[in-house]
Design a protein around this motif. Structure first.
Motif, PDB file in Angstrom:
ATOM      1  N   ARG A 119       0.537  -1.326  -0.255  1.00  0.00           N
ATOM      2  CA  ARG A 119      -0.091  -0.099   0.190  1.00  0.00           C
ATOM      3  C   ARG A 119       1.126   1.438   0.142  1.00  0.00           C
ATOM      4  O   ARG A 119       0.900   2.354  -0.887  1.00  0.00           O
ATOM      5  CB  ARG A 119      -0.492   0.025   1.372  1.00  0.00           C
ATOM      6  N   THR A 120       1.967   1.381   1.082  1.00  0.00           N
ATOM      7  CA  THR A 120       2.795   2.646   0.531  1.00  0.00           C
ATOM      8  C   THR A 120       3.266   2.912  -0.502  1.00  0.00           C
ATOM      9  O   THR A 120       3.905   3.640  -1.034  1.00  0.00           O
ATOM     10  CB  THR A 120       3.541   1.958   2.147  1.00  0.00           C
ATOM     11  N   TYR A 121       3.688   1.599  -0.872  1.00  0.00           N
ATOM     12  CA  TYR A 121       4.576   1.343  -3.129  1.00  0.00           C
ATOM     13  C   TYR A 121       3.769   2.023  -3.277  1.00  0.00           C
ATOM     14  O   TYR A 121       4.048   2.919  -3.910  1.00  0.00           O
ATOM     15  CB  TYR A 121       5.525   0.388  -2.584  1.00  0.00           C
ATOM     16  N   ALA A 122       2.363   1.417  -3.422  1.00  0.00           N
ATOM     17  CA  ALA A 122       1.435   1.838  -4.511  1.00  0.00           C
ATOM     18  C   ALA A 122       1.042   3.940  -4.043  1.00  0.00           C
ATOM     19  O   ALA A 122       1.170   4.594  -5.185  1.00  0.00           O
ATOM     20  CB  ALA A 122       0.517   1.053  -4.372  1.00  0.00           C
ATOM     21  N   LEU A 123       1.195   4.736  -2.713  1.00  0.00           N
ATOM     22  CA  LEU A 123       0.534   5.222  -2.933  1.00  0.00           C
ATOM     23  C   LEU A 123       1.717   6.293  -2.728  1.00  0.00           C
ATOM     24  O   LEU A 123       1.902   7.871  -3.270  1.00  0.00           O
ATOM     25  CB  LEU A 123       0.999   5.665  -1.333  1.00  0.00           C
ATOM     26  N   TRP A 124       3.563   5.948  -3.108  1.00  0.00           N
ATOM     27  CA  TRP A 124       4.709   6.809  -3.493  1.00  0.00           C
ATOM     28  C   TRP A 124       5.082   6.818  -4.713  1.00  0.00           C
ATOM     29  O   TRP A 124       5.910   6.621  -5.032  1.00  0.00           O
ATOM     30  CB  TRP A 124       5.408   6.897  -2.874  1.00  0.00           C
ATOM     31  N   ASN A 125       3.891   5.992  -5.612  1.00  0.00           N
ATOM     32  CA  ASN A 125       4.284   6.127  -7.049  1.00  0.00           C
ATOM     33  C   ASN A 125       4.655   5.855  -7.170  1.00  0.00           C
ATOM     34  O   ASN A 125       5.975   5.918  -8.629  1.00  0.00           O
ATOM     35  CB  ASN A 125       3.861   7.377  -7.938  1.00  0.00           C
ATOM     36  N   SER A 126       5.347   3.515  -7.116  1.00  0.00           N
ATOM     37  CA  SER A 126       5.917   2.802  -7.289  1.00  0.00           C
ATOM     38  C   SER A 126       7.251   3.181  -6.764  1.00  0.00           C
ATOM     39  O   SER A 126       8.419   3.049  -8.043  1.00  0.00           O
ATOM     40  CB  SER A 126       5.730   2.559  -7.957  1.00  0.00           C
ATOM     41  N   ASN A 127       7.591   4.119  -5.974  1.00  0.00           N
ATOM     42  CA  ASN A 127       9.151   4.817  -6.180  1.00  0.00           C
ATOM     43  C   ASN A 127       9.864   3.801  -5.581  1.00  0.00           C
ATOM     44  O   ASN A 127       9.529   3.343  -4.044  1.00  0.00           O
ATOM     45  CB  ASN A 127       9.251   6.186  -4.835  1.00  0.00           C
ATOM     46  N   ARG A 128      11.332   3.210  -5.896  1.00  0.00           N
ATOM     47  CA  ARG A 128      12.224   2.209  -5.225  1.00  0.00           C
ATOM     48  C   ARG A 128      12.810   2.839  -3.923  1.00  0.00           C
ATOM     49  O   ARG A 128      12.928   2.266  -3.252  1.00  0.00           O
ATOM     50  CB  ARG A 128      13.150   2.448  -6.552  1.00  0.00           C
ATOM     51  N   ILE A 129      12.757   4.010  -4.025  1.00  0.00           N
ATOM     52  CA  ILE A 129      14.455   4.753  -3.174  1.00  0.00           C
ATOM     53  C   ILE A 129      13.285   3.568  -1.313  1.00  0.00           C
ATOM     54  O   ILE A 129      13.136   3.334   0.154  1.00  0.00           O
ATOM     55  CB  ILE A 129      13.638   5.385  -2.327  1.00  0.00           C
ATOM     56  N   VAL A 130      12.115   4.024  -1.720  1.00  0.00           N
ATOM     57  CA  VAL A 130      10.391   3.912  -0.440  1.00  0.00           C
ATOM     58  C   VAL A 130      10.355   2.208  -0.866  1.00  0.00           C
ATOM     59  O   VAL A 130      10.320   1.704   0.959  1.00  0.00           O
ATOM     60  CB  VAL A 130       9.103   4.642  -0.837  1.00  0.00           C
TER      61      VAL A 130
END
Length: 95
Positions: free
Chosen positions: A48-59
């Protein structure tokens, strides 16, 4: 052990055997289910967090690092709880 095999089966004997030999198995099952539950809930949180941050690899890397640290610490806590509770189970079954 020979005494248990030779004596007749009673409710007390069955309760003794359950308390003596099955307690550790039940504690292991409960601990394993706890680890599985934690892992599944944390995986959904990471997705969910990865999707909310637009697939940001750092996140994603930060979240997976935190996930593995949490799982490792939880497993360590569970194994120490198993060792402690096994001591309690064997103490109660000898009384």
């Amino acid at each position: 052990w020979k005494f248990l095999r030779r004596s007749r089966w009673t409710k007390v004997k069955a309760l003794y055997i359950i308390a003596r030999y099955k307690c550790k198995i039940l504690v292991n099952i409960y601990s394993s289910l706890g680890v599985i539950s934690l892992t599944c809930s944390e995986c959904f949180f990471v997705l969910r967090t990865y999707a909310l941050w637009n697939s940001n690899r750092i996140v994603l890397v930060a979240m997976l690092s935190a996930l593995f640290a949490i799982i490792a610490s939880f497993i360590g806590i569970c194994f120490s709880a198993i060792a402690t509770s096994h001591g309690l189970c064997s103490r109660f079954s000898h009384d």
